[in-house]
Design a protein around this motif. Sequence first.
Motif, PDB file in Angstrom:
ATOM      1  N   VAL A 155      -8.862   1.598   1.469  1.00 53.31           N
ATOM      2  CA  VAL A 155      -7.660   1.186   1.951  1.00 53.31           C
ATOM      3  C   VAL A 155      -6.537   1.762   1.412  1.00 53.31           C
ATOM      4  O   VAL A 155      -6.673   2.224   0.352  1.00 53.31           O
ATOM      5  CB  VAL A 155      -7.458  -0.545   1.529  1.00 53.31           C
ATOM      6  CG1 VAL A 155      -6.152  -1.088   2.204  1.00 53.31           C
ATOM      7  CG2 VAL A 155      -8.702  -1.251   2.185  1.00 53.31           C
ATOM      8  N   GLU A 194      10.571  -1.195  -0.785  1.00 55.53           N
ATOM      9  CA  GLU A 194      10.046  -1.156  -2.293  1.00 55.53           C
ATOM     10  C   GLU A 194       9.811   0.281  -2.503  1.00 55.53           C
ATOM     11  O   GLU A 194      10.084   0.488  -3.695  1.00 55.53           O
ATOM     12  CB  GLU A 194       8.881  -2.262  -2.341  1.00 55.53           C
ATOM     13  CG  GLU A 194       9.309  -3.542  -2.574  1.00 55.53           C
ATOM     14  CD  GLU A 194       8.024  -4.534  -2.428  1.00 55.53           C
ATOM     15  OE1 GLU A 194       6.971  -4.117  -2.153  1.00 55.53           O
ATOM     16  OE2 GLU A 194       8.285  -5.730  -2.807  1.00 55.53           O
ATOM     17  N   TRP A 206      -3.308   2.890  -0.535  1.00 50.96           N
ATOM     18  CA  TRP A 206      -2.880   2.404  -1.720  1.00 50.96           C
ATOM     19  C   TRP A 206      -1.744   1.529  -1.830  1.00 50.96           C
ATOM     20  O   TRP A 206      -1.561   0.630  -2.277  1.00 50.96           O
ATOM     21  CB  TRP A 206      -2.826   3.520  -2.715  1.00 50.96           C
ATOM     22  CG  TRP A 206      -1.426   4.532  -2.197  1.00 50.96           C
ATOM     23  CD1 TRP A 206      -1.630   5.604  -1.619  1.00 50.96           C
ATOM     24  CD2 TRP A 206      -0.147   4.418  -2.620  1.00 50.96           C
ATOM     25  NE1 TRP A 206      -0.367   6.271  -1.320  1.00 50.96           N
ATOM     26  CE2 TRP A 206       0.318   5.456  -2.026  1.00 50.96           C
ATOM     27  CE3 TRP A 206       0.594   3.527  -3.048  1.00 50.96           C
ATOM     28  CZ2 TRP A 206       1.826   5.641  -1.837  1.00 50.96           C
ATOM     29  CZ3 TRP A 206       1.812   3.710  -3.209  1.00 50.96           C
ATOM     30  CH2 TRP A 206       2.722   4.729  -2.505  1.00 50.96           C
ATOM     31  N   ARG A 207      -1.044   1.851  -0.715  1.00 52.96           N
ATOM     32  CA  ARG A 207       0.218   0.849  -0.370  1.00 52.96           C
ATOM     33  C   ARG A 207      -0.098  -0.408   0.346  1.00 52.96           C
ATOM     34  O   ARG A 207       0.527  -1.382  -0.121  1.00 52.96           O
ATOM     35  CB  ARG A 207       1.205   1.700   0.267  1.00 52.96           C
ATOM     36  CG  ARG A 207       1.010   2.034   1.881  1.00 52.96           C
ATOM     37  CD  ARG A 207       2.127   2.723   2.358  1.00 52.96           C
ATOM     38  NE  ARG A 207       1.665   3.179   3.878  1.00 52.96           N
ATOM     39  CZ  ARG A 207       1.000   4.365   4.123  1.00 52.96           C
ATOM     40  NH1 ARG A 207       0.560   5.086   3.168  1.00 52.96           N
ATOM     41  NH2 ARG A 207       0.487   4.710   5.357  1.00 52.96           N
ATOM     42  N   LEU A 208      -1.495  -0.287   1.127  1.00 54.25           N
ATOM     43  CA  LEU A 208      -1.700  -1.525   1.614  1.00 54.25           C
ATOM     44  C   LEU A 208      -2.214  -2.439   0.466  1.00 54.25           C
ATOM     45  O   LEU A 208      -2.149  -3.903   0.451  1.00 54.25           O
ATOM     46  CB  LEU A 208      -2.565  -1.462   2.679  1.00 54.25           C
ATOM     47  CG  LEU A 208      -1.912  -0.945   3.811  1.00 54.25           C
ATOM     48  CD1 LEU A 208      -2.905  -0.805   5.087  1.00 54.25           C
ATOM     49  CD2 LEU A 208      -0.819  -1.548   4.416  1.00 54.25           C
ATOM     50  N   ARG A 209      -3.197  -1.815  -0.571  1.00 56.42           N
ATOM     51  CA  ARG A 209      -3.750  -2.410  -1.650  1.00 56.42           C
ATOM     52  C   ARG A 209      -2.742  -3.034  -2.383  1.00 56.42           C
ATOM     53  O   ARG A 209      -3.159  -4.244  -3.105  1.00 56.42           O
ATOM     54  CB  ARG A 209      -4.860  -1.405  -2.296  1.00 56.42           C
ATOM     55  CG  ARG A 209      -5.644  -2.071  -2.866  1.00 56.42           C
ATOM     56  CD  ARG A 209      -6.655  -1.203  -3.475  1.00 56.42           C
ATOM     57  NE  ARG A 209      -6.707   0.210  -2.970  1.00 56.42           N
ATOM     58  CZ  ARG A 209      -6.711   1.171  -3.807  1.00 56.42           C
ATOM     59  NH1 ARG A 209      -7.098   1.297  -4.872  1.00 56.42           N
ATOM     60  NH2 ARG A 209      -6.473   2.663  -3.057  1.00 56.42           N
ATOM     61  N   LEU A 210      -1.678  -2.554  -2.530  1.00 58.82           N
ATOM     62  CA  LEU A 210      -0.762  -3.103  -3.659  1.00 58.82           C
ATOM     63  C   LEU A 210       0.323  -3.980  -2.723  1.00 58.82           C
ATOM     64  O   LEU A 210       1.264  -4.307  -3.361  1.00 58.82           O
ATOM     65  CB  LEU A 210       0.080  -1.783  -4.394  1.00 58.82           C
ATOM     66  CG  LEU A 210      -0.798  -1.065  -5.261  1.00 58.82           C
ATOM     67  CD1 LEU A 210       0.110   0.133  -5.787  1.00 58.82           C
ATOM     68  CD2 LEU A 210      -1.346  -1.672  -6.444  1.00 58.82           C
ATOM     69  N   SER A 211      -0.036  -3.853  -1.429  1.00 57.43           N
ATOM     70  CA  SER A 211       1.136  -4.505  -0.679  1.00 57.43           C
ATOM     71  C   SER A 211       2.481  -4.299  -0.911  1.00 57.43           C
ATOM     72  O   SER A 211       3.379  -5.153  -0.963  1.00 57.43           O
ATOM     73  CB  SER A 211       1.002  -6.240  -0.757  1.00 57.43           C
ATOM     74  OG  SER A 211       1.149  -6.839  -2.187  1.00 57.43           O
ATOM     75  N   LEU A 212       2.744  -3.029  -0.891  1.00 58.23           N
ATOM     76  CA  LEU A 212       4.192  -2.669  -1.151  1.00 58.23           C
ATOM     77  C   LEU A 212       4.823  -2.546   0.218  1.00 58.23           C
ATOM     78  O   LEU A 212       4.398  -1.876   1.358  1.00 58.23           O
ATOM     79  CB  LEU A 212       4.150  -1.275  -1.730  1.00 58.23           C
ATOM     80  CG  LEU A 212       3.754  -1.133  -3.327  1.00 58.23           C
ATOM     81  CD1 LEU A 212       3.750   0.247  -3.706  1.00 58.23           C
ATOM     82  CD2 LEU A 212       4.680  -2.153  -3.966  1.00 58.23           C
ATOM     83  N   THR A 213       6.068  -2.765   0.344  1.00 57.33           N
ATOM     84  CA  THR A 213       6.724  -2.714   1.818  1.00 57.33           C
ATOM     85  C   THR A 213       7.342  -1.211   1.482  1.00 57.33           C
ATOM     86  O   THR A 213       7.658  -0.364   0.614  1.00 57.33           O
ATOM     87  CB  THR A 213       7.810  -3.650   1.865  1.00 57.33           C
ATOM     88  OG1 THR A 213       8.721  -3.742   0.905  1.00 57.33           O
ATOM     89  CG2 THR A 213       7.363  -5.048   1.925  1.00 57.33           C
ATOM     90  N   ARG A 214       8.190  -0.845   2.919  1.00 52.54           N
ATOM     91  CA  ARG A 214       8.914   0.329   2.723  1.00 52.54           C
ATOM     92  C   ARG A 214      10.205   0.513   2.067  1.00 52.54           C
ATOM     93  O   ARG A 214      10.270   1.522   1.246  1.00 52.54           O
ATOM     94  CB  ARG A 214       9.092   0.699   4.259  1.00 52.54           C
ATOM     95  CG  ARG A 214       9.887   2.124   4.609  1.00 52.54           C
ATOM     96  CD  ARG A 214      10.278   2.276   5.945  1.00 52.54           C
ATOM     97  NE  ARG A 214      10.968   3.702   6.125  1.00 52.54           N
ATOM     98  CZ  ARG A 214      10.377   4.885   6.300  1.00 52.54           C
ATOM     99  NH1 ARG A 214       9.058   4.592   6.413  1.00 52.54           N
ATOM    100  NH2 ARG A 214      11.188   5.832   6.533  1.00 52.54           N
TER     101      ARG A 214
END
Length: 67
Positions: free
Chosen positions: A35, A47, A37-45
């Motif tokens: 997955v 952020e 990394w940004r989906l794994r950490l659930s970061l938004t654009r």
Amino acid sequence: MRRALVLTDESARHPFRASLPPHVLLRANEIERTVPWRLRLSLTRKEMESVAATYAAGFIATMTFIA
């Protein structure tokens, strides 16, 4: 005498791998789904943009005081 870099013969296996029980190597050739990394950490654009802006501001401030 030239030898191939990749040995495809099963008799050329590594001794440690040969000593492992069969259930350990069942999933050895499967590829895990990764997955981003940004989906794994659930970061938004938003952020990620704020992190980049903070980093850039800190970098510029540090270079200003060094120079």
